[in-house]
Design a protein around this motif. Structure first.
Motif, PDB file in Angstrom:
ATOM      1  N   LEU A 269       0.849  -1.195   0.000  1.00  0.00           N
ATOM      2  CA  LEU A 269       0.000   0.000   0.000  1.00  0.00           C
ATOM      3  C   LEU A 269       0.874   1.231   0.000  1.00  0.00           C
ATOM      4  CD1 LEU A 269      -2.711   1.574   0.400  1.00  0.00           C
ATOM      5  CD2 LEU A 269      -2.383   1.251   2.873  1.00  0.00           C
ATOM      6  N   VAL A 270       0.568   2.171  -0.888  1.00  0.00           N
ATOM      7  CA  VAL A 270       1.215   3.488  -0.894  1.00  0.00           C
ATOM      8  C   VAL A 270       0.117   4.533  -0.825  1.00  0.00           C
ATOM      9  CG1 VAL A 270       2.536   5.161  -2.232  1.00  0.00           C
ATOM     10  CG2 VAL A 270       3.282   2.779  -2.136  1.00  0.00           C
ATOM     11  N   THR A 271       0.203   5.416   0.171  1.00  0.00           N
ATOM     12  CA  THR A 271      -0.729   6.531   0.305  1.00  0.00           C
ATOM     13  C   THR A 271       0.040   7.815   0.075  1.00  0.00           C
ATOM     14  OG1 THR A 271      -2.001   5.284   1.941  1.00  0.00           O
ATOM     15  CG2 THR A 271      -2.432   7.630   1.781  1.00  0.00           C
ATOM     16  N   LEU A 272      -0.273   8.505  -1.026  1.00  0.00           N
ATOM     17  CA  LEU A 272       0.424   9.736  -1.395  1.00  0.00           C
ATOM     18  C   LEU A 272      -0.394  10.938  -0.948  1.00  0.00           C
ATOM     19  CD1 LEU A 272       1.482   8.846  -5.050  1.00  0.00           C
ATOM     20  CD2 LEU A 272       2.980   8.962  -3.061  1.00  0.00           C
ATOM     21  N   CYS A 273       0.025  11.559   0.122  1.00  0.00           N
ATOM     22  CA  CYS A 273      -0.623  12.789   0.581  1.00  0.00           C
ATOM     23  C   CYS A 273       0.157  13.956   0.012  1.00  0.00           C
ATOM     24  CB  CYS A 273      -0.679  12.832   2.108  1.00  0.00           C
ATOM     25  SG  CYS A 273      -1.763  11.592   2.816  1.00  0.00           S
ATOM     26  N   ALA A 274      -0.061  14.216  -1.260  1.00  0.00           N
ATOM     27  CA  ALA A 274       0.645  15.274  -1.978  1.00  0.00           C
ATOM     28  C   ALA A 274      -0.284  15.789  -3.064  1.00  0.00           C
ATOM     29  CB  ALA A 274       1.941  14.748  -2.596  1.00  0.00           C
ATOM     30  N   CYS A 275      -0.282  17.092  -3.281  1.00  0.00           N
ATOM     31  CA  CYS A 275      -1.126  17.651  -4.326  1.00  0.00           C
ATOM     32  C   CYS A 275      -0.754  17.054  -5.685  1.00  0.00           C
ATOM     33  CB  CYS A 275      -0.965  19.172  -4.379  1.00  0.00           C
ATOM     34  SG  CYS A 275      -1.621  20.027  -2.931  1.00  0.00           S
ATOM     35  N   GLN A 276      -1.765  16.708  -6.467  1.00  0.00           N
ATOM     36  CA  GLN A 276      -1.600  16.178  -7.817  1.00  0.00           C
ATOM     37  C   GLN A 276      -0.776  14.881  -7.875  1.00  0.00           C
ATOM     38  OE1 GLN A 276      -1.557  19.816  -7.827  1.00  0.00           O
ATOM     39  NE2 GLN A 276      -3.502  19.865  -8.934  1.00  0.00           N
ATOM     40  N   GLY A 277      -0.821  14.095  -6.798  1.00  0.00           N
ATOM     41  CA  GLY A 277      -0.128  12.809  -6.838  1.00  0.00           C
ATOM     42  C   GLY A 277      -0.695  11.877  -7.887  1.00  0.00           C
ATOM     43  N   GLY A 278      -1.968  12.094  -8.280  1.00  0.00           N
ATOM     44  CA  GLY A 278      -2.578  11.271  -9.314  1.00  0.00           C
ATOM     45  C   GLY A 278      -2.718  11.989 -10.648  1.00  0.00           C
ATOM     46  N   ASP A 279      -2.052  13.127 -10.801  1.00  0.00           N
ATOM     47  CA  ASP A 279      -2.176  13.950 -12.010  1.00  0.00           C
ATOM     48  C   ASP A 279      -0.918  13.794 -12.860  1.00  0.00           C
ATOM     49  OD1 ASP A 279      -2.664  15.835 -13.928  1.00  0.00           O
ATOM     50  OD2 ASP A 279      -3.008  17.501 -12.544  1.00  0.00           O
ATOM     51  N   SER A 280      -1.109  13.483 -14.135  1.00  0.00           N
ATOM     52  CA  SER A 280       0.040  13.329 -15.036  1.00  0.00           C
ATOM     53  C   SER A 280       0.492  14.657 -15.634  1.00  0.00           C
ATOM     54  CB  SER A 280      -0.313  12.358 -16.161  1.00  0.00           C
ATOM     55  OG  SER A 280      -1.420  12.832 -16.890  1.00  0.00           O
ATOM     56  N   GLY A 281      -0.237  15.737 -15.365  1.00  0.00           N
ATOM     57  CA  GLY A 281       0.146  17.042 -15.894  1.00  0.00           C
ATOM     58  C   GLY A 281      -0.551  17.384 -17.191  1.00  0.00           C
ATOM     59  N   MET A 282      -0.709  16.417 -18.048  1.00  0.00           N
ATOM     60  CA  MET A 282      -1.461  16.574 -19.292  1.00  0.00           C
ATOM     61  C   MET A 282      -1.854  15.187 -19.780  1.00  0.00           C
ATOM     62  SD  MET A 282       1.425  17.346 -22.220  1.00  0.00           S
ATOM     63  CE  MET A 282       2.186  18.681 -21.301  1.00  0.00           C
ATOM     64  N   PRO A 283      -2.887  15.095 -20.608  1.00  0.00           N
ATOM     65  CA  PRO A 283      -3.273  13.774 -21.116  1.00  0.00           C
ATOM     66  C   PRO A 283      -2.140  13.128 -21.908  1.00  0.00           C
ATOM     67  CG  PRO A 283      -4.984  15.404 -21.559  1.00  0.00           C
ATOM     68  CD  PRO A 283      -3.789  16.162 -21.076  1.00  0.00           C
ATOM     69  N   ALA A 284      -2.004  11.819 -21.750  1.00  0.00           N
ATOM     70  CA  ALA A 284      -1.039  11.003 -22.502  1.00  0.00           C
ATOM     71  C   ALA A 284       0.410  11.406 -22.255  1.00  0.00           C
ATOM     72  CB  ALA A 284      -1.354  11.060 -23.995  1.00  0.00           C
ATOM     73  N   HIS A 285       0.717  12.019 -21.106  1.00  0.00           N
ATOM     74  CA  HIS A 285       2.116  12.337 -20.811  1.00  0.00           C
ATOM     75  C   HIS A 285       2.893  11.029 -20.684  1.00  0.00           C
ATOM     76  CE1 HIS A 285       5.723  13.963 -19.003  1.00  0.00           C
ATOM     77  NE2 HIS A 285       5.256  15.195 -19.176  1.00  0.00           N
TER      78      HIS A 285
END
Length: 662
Positions: A269-285
């Protein structure tokens, strides 16, 4: 339902029709894809990325607006609708109504741009709440290029709490308090001198995760997210060298640092308490998100935030998550549901509850229990409740019975009981209207075949046959919220079944509402098999009584037009929503009068729609071209359900007056 029952598994398989190399840098143009949904079919779809760009960019704000969420929600449902998503919705609704967990998996092998979409906003039906906000409903992401790795077999885990404020202040004390309290209550070993990594740097994190004496099975990481090279989101750590600058690591750098060993990682288990931890920045990066990186490196369960995560929200998440996992010993489906509810309740002005994102493989039950020994994999299909077939005859008799060939998914791995026959054809099949009242009483009896079957738990029910439309409506009315499958009669194949082959889009059901100034009756006309003409209705319900005429119509009504289950459910949903919106809860209406030229399947669902308690008394009218008047009799659904006299037989104009049997 029994405890710990197997969940309903729904998978959305997404694939691109163009080469992934053509999407970077992302062109923000209309793109074509293929979508396949469990219980549905594979369908070509189109996504208008330019129309969504503004709404997706709004998610980067601390407080995106509800209008942004609504537009994205509508776009997501519209995108997958051609894959017969409404069939999955119907099964989800049923599962949740009986307390069965629902797991929805979004997966793709070659359409990484679709992971950029906030599938957490996928609604439960048109205008419904997000699925992830419902009890017992889990939405997860899975990538096809992840390695297959079984988690360590240890029943005991170790939590490593690592934090860095190199990118700004973080609520490390609040997180530590919540972890300490949960571990103490669960008597779970948490040695702060060993299990808290302050001012974490890339080097210190790699060293901790490589320890073998007490391997880390759960990483709780608190730090800041930040844009790194080429627009991707990475993490900000303390410097590895004393006196150095904060280090911003992207996904590729972090993967090489933490997962270079050929022996893999014991992390579960990894819990990422960080802003945009699940955001790639842009589609298909090409780098994807940090959360996706941990997932493709084989970590069974990864939790992150797609949007900015508030400090208070991250602390609430920590409390809810570990209290549920460690103290209540619940799985991640329940834990994440609990966390979302607490976030929504305690931080209603933020989007933290919708921002949570979960990566996990669908084929690994161990991913949901990171602090327990991995469960044994089942060796045989789970047992399913008995299938009860209800054959309803009144208009005419049936001569075939549905089999597994007609509904493979429904019949598979089930015990099929002998069919229950409701034979009313002998009594009323030849327009013997004098027998209507006793036959309706028999159909609606509390201890009768129909209600007894509807009251039984842990079974699936299949309803079919040739009843009169008002009687099919009564059956649906009595079923109310009880899930029931309905098969339509295919005149070409002479079977009760649904078409499953790929066909062109079905005709739309138009809704026209005309409001009057006088009267208190709502007239509902449903023209699907044939046109329901107002002049025929007026013979038994004067136009002066009508305050609302609600007409559901096809551009070209015809018999046999309802051929697919998804089509049925779409029409039923449109009818229910229009009735609720135009009539429900409005005191100016004292009665609803339904004139329907519809197949049995629609009639049944129409009855279910009328079972809503916010509606006035409902009357269903029966049509026959040889009768005078053509709507010769009507049935009061509410009176029949209460086992009271419910039938009115109308006299011909020359005779005058009405005859009420009962």
């Amino acid at each position: 339902m029994p405890p710990n029952q197997a969940p309903l598994e729904i998978t959305l398989e997404l694939s691109a029709t163009q080469s992934p190399e053509t999407l970077y840098p992302f062109p923000w143009k209309k793109q074509r894809y293929l979508v396949r949904c469990t219980h549905g079919r594979s369908a070509p779809v189109e996504l208008r990325w330019p129309a969504l760009r503004k709404e997706l960019e709004a998610l980067l704000r601390a407080k995106p607006g509800s209008r942004n969420f609504k537009r994205l929600s509508d776009a997501l449902r519209g995108f997958i609708e051609p894959a017969e998503w409404i069939r999955a919705e119907d099964k989800i609704r049923y599962a949740l109504s009986i307390g069965q967990p629902v797991h929805i998996t979004v997966c793709s092998n070659n359409a990484d741009d679709l992971y950029y979409l906030p599938w957490e906003l996928l609604p439960m039906s048109l205008n419904g709440p997000p699925l992830v906000g419902l009890e017992n409903c889990l939405l997860r992401y899975e990538c096809g290029d992840r390695p297959v790795r079984e988690p360590v077999a240890s029943a005991q885990g170790r939590i490593l709490f690592a934090w860095s404020e190199a990118g700004g202040g973080v609520p490390m004390d609040g997180h530590l308090d919540e972890l300490r309290a949960a571990c103490a209550a669960a008597q779970f070993p948490f040695i702060e001198e060993e299990d808290v990594l302050e001012h974490v740097s890339p080097r210190s994190l790699a060293e901790k995760l490589s320890e073998t004496a007490r391997p880390v099975t759960a990483l709780h990481l608190l730090c800041h997210g930040s844009k790194v090279d080429d627009g991707a989101y990475g993490l900000v750590f303390d410097p590895s060298e004393e006196g150095g600058e904060p280090e911003r690591l992207d996904q590729w750098q972090l993967a090489n640092l933490l997962f270079s060993s050929r022996h893999g990682s014991p992390l579960r288990l990894v819990t990422l308490c960080a802003c945009q931890g699940g955001d790639s920045g842009m589609p298909a990066h090409p780098l994807g998100s940090i959360a996706r990186m941990f997932h493709v490196q084989g970590v069974p369960a990864v939790i992150a935030s797609r949007m900015p995560l508030t400090c208070a929200g991250s602390t609430t998440l920590t409390r809810a998550l570990y209290q549920s996992l460690l103290v209540q010993r619940e799985d991640l489906c329940t834990a994440l549901s609990s966390a979302r509810k607490q976030l929504q309740r305690e931080h209603s002005s933020s989007s933290d509850w919708l921002s949570l994102q979960f990566y996990a493989p669908a084929d690994s039950p161990a991913a949901l229990t990171p602090f327990s020994a991995p469960p044994a994999r089942p060796t045989a299909p789970a047992a399913r409740g008995d299938l009860v077939l209800i054959c309803h005859e009144s208009l005419k008799q049936t001569h075939v019975t549905p089999t597994e060939a007609d509904a493979p998914e429904l019949f598979a791995h089930r015990h099929v009981r002998p069919k229950l026959l409701i034979d009313q054809h002998q009594a009323i099949g030849e327009r013997r209207w004098e027998n209507l009242e006793p036959e309706v009483a028999r159909l609606a009896a509390m201890n009768g075949v129909l209600r007894t079957a509807f009251a039984e738990r842990d079974t699936e029910i299949l309803y079919y046959g040739f009843p009169y439309v008002p009687l099919a409506m009564l059956a649906g009315y009595l079923a109310d919220a009880r899930p029931v499958h309905v098969l339509e009669h295919d005149r070409t194949r002479q079977r009760f079944t649904w078409q499953t082959d790929a066909v062109a889009a079905h005709p739309s059901l138009e809704v026209v509402a005309r409001h009057g100034e006088t009267g208190s009756a709502a007239r509902v006309r449903v023209s699907i098999s044939n046109e329901v003409r107002p002049e025929d209705c007026a013979q038994v319900l004067p136009d002066s009584d009508i305050r609302l005429d609600l007409h559901f119509q096809m551009s070209a009504p015809e018999r046999g037009i309802v051929r697919r289950e998804a089509q049925l459910l779409e029409y039923a949903q449109a009818i229910r929503q229009a009735i609720d919106r135009n009539i429900g809860g409005k005191p100016e209406f004292t009665s609803i009068h339904v004139f329907a030229a519809v197949p049995v399947s629609i009639a049944f669902h129409l009855g279910r729609a009328l079972a809503y308690t916010g509606l006035p008394e409902c009357f269903a009218y029966n049509y026959n071209a040889d009768d005078v008047p053509r709507y010769k009799w009507r049935l009061s659904l509410k009176a029949a359900a209460r086992e009271q006299p419910s039938i009115t037989v109308f006299s011909s104009p020359s005779q005058g007056g009405n005859t009420n049997h009962g």
